[in-house]
Enzyme design. Structure first.
Site, PDB file in Angstrom:
ATOM      1  CG  HIS A  35      -1.588   1.280   1.532  1.00  0.00           C
ATOM      2  ND1 HIS A  35      -2.461   1.906   0.656  1.00  0.00           N
ATOM      3  CD2 HIS A  35      -1.507   2.101   2.619  1.00  0.00           C
ATOM      4  CE1 HIS A  35      -2.883   3.042   1.205  1.00  0.00           C
ATOM      5  NE2 HIS A  35      -2.325   3.195   2.380  1.00  0.00           N
ATOM      6  CG  HIS A  61       0.298   7.657   3.938  1.00  0.00           C
ATOM      7  ND1 HIS A  61       0.849   6.771   3.046  1.00  0.00           N
ATOM      8  CD2 HIS A  61      -0.954   7.199   4.173  1.00  0.00           C
ATOM      9  CE1 HIS A  61      -0.021   5.827   2.746  1.00  0.00           C
ATOM     10  NE2 HIS A  61      -1.131   6.060   3.420  1.00  0.00           N
ATOM     11  CG  ASP A  62      -1.226   4.757   6.541  1.00  0.00           C
ATOM     12  OD1 ASP A  62      -2.009   5.681   6.857  1.00  0.00           O
ATOM     13  OD2 ASP A  62      -1.400   4.030   5.544  1.00  0.00           O
ATOM     14  CD  GLU A  65      -4.529   6.586  10.853  1.00  0.00           C
ATOM     15  OE1 GLU A  65      -4.630   7.786  10.552  1.00  0.00           O
ATOM     16  OE2 GLU A  65      -5.108   5.670  10.241  1.00  0.00           O
ATOM     17  CG  ASP A  66      -1.785   2.356  10.788  1.00  0.00           C
ATOM     18  OD1 ASP A  66      -2.733   2.758  11.484  1.00  0.00           O
ATOM     19  OD2 ASP A  66      -1.855   2.184   9.567  1.00  0.00           O
ATOM     20  CG  ASP A 122      -4.575   6.619   2.181  1.00  0.00           C
ATOM     21  OD1 ASP A 122      -3.933   5.551   2.198  1.00  0.00           O
ATOM     22  OD2 ASP A 122      -5.356   6.945   3.087  1.00  0.00           O
TER      23      ASP A 122
HETATM   24 ZN    ZN Z   1      -2.754   4.721   3.823  1.00  0.00          ZN
END
Ligand code: ZN
Length: 179
Positions: A35, A61-62, A65-66, A122
């Site tokens: 991804h 980009h994640d 968040e993750d 995204d």
């Molecule tokens: Zn993403």
């Protein structure tokens, strides 16, 4: 400041390590890094390679968040702009999903030009992953629900690069062509 190649190469490596072992939602439960590679490459193509920090932020980009990555770490390893682009693409995971989704729609028009491009890329990647050649009713419902929401988010992000808007529209068209 890192050279463009090093910036992107180090972003790719950090992203791959931080998301190690994670699978993405959707078709074939691909490794999460697929991804990130897709989002980064959509951004590199749309900008014709003109913005290394944007492509690096696409890889990353994640991460906030993750994974246990912080804004400070990204600012120190990459740049202040890379860090702030990633922060702009980070949902507040303490909120329920419906509220996070609502906020993405409301906040999209207020984002920086770069963050808007990342959000479009995204959504393109996430829709593609949900397109199954022979969907079950659940998969079909999930795709329809996701596309309906993604269109509302992207409505607030459009107008930066016509080519990326067109790829998004083509992806939505493809998703909606499944009965
Ligand atoms: Zn993403």
């Amino acid at each position: 400041m890192l050279s463009a190649l090093r910036l992107i190469s180090e972003a790719a490596e950090l992203a791959a390590r931080r998301h190690n072992g994670m699978a993405r939602k959707g078709r074939g439960s691909e490794p999460y890094v697929n991804h990130l590679a897709e989002v980064a490459n959509l951004l590199a193509t749309a900008t014709d390679g003109a913005d290394a920090e944007l492509v690096a932020a696409g890889w990353l980009h994640d991460t906030i968040e993750d994974t246990d990555t912080t804004r400070e770490e990204l600012a120190q390893k990459f740049s202040e702009r890379v860090a702030s682009l990633v922060v702009e693409c980070t949902d507040d995971m303490s909120l329920p999903k419906a509220e996070r989704r609502r906020l993405q729609i409301v906040d999209a028009p207020k984002k920086s030009a770069g963050a808007k491009l990342i959000k479009i890329a995204d959504k393109i990647s996430n829709i593609r992953a949900r397109i199954h050649s022979d969907p079950t009713p659940d998969q079909h419902a999930d795709l329809t629900d996701y596309v309906d929401w993604a269109e509302k988010v992207v409505a607030g992000c459009r107008g930066g690069i016509a080519e990326l808007d067109r790829v998004f529209d083509d992806t939505v068209k493809l998703a909606r062509s499944f009965p």
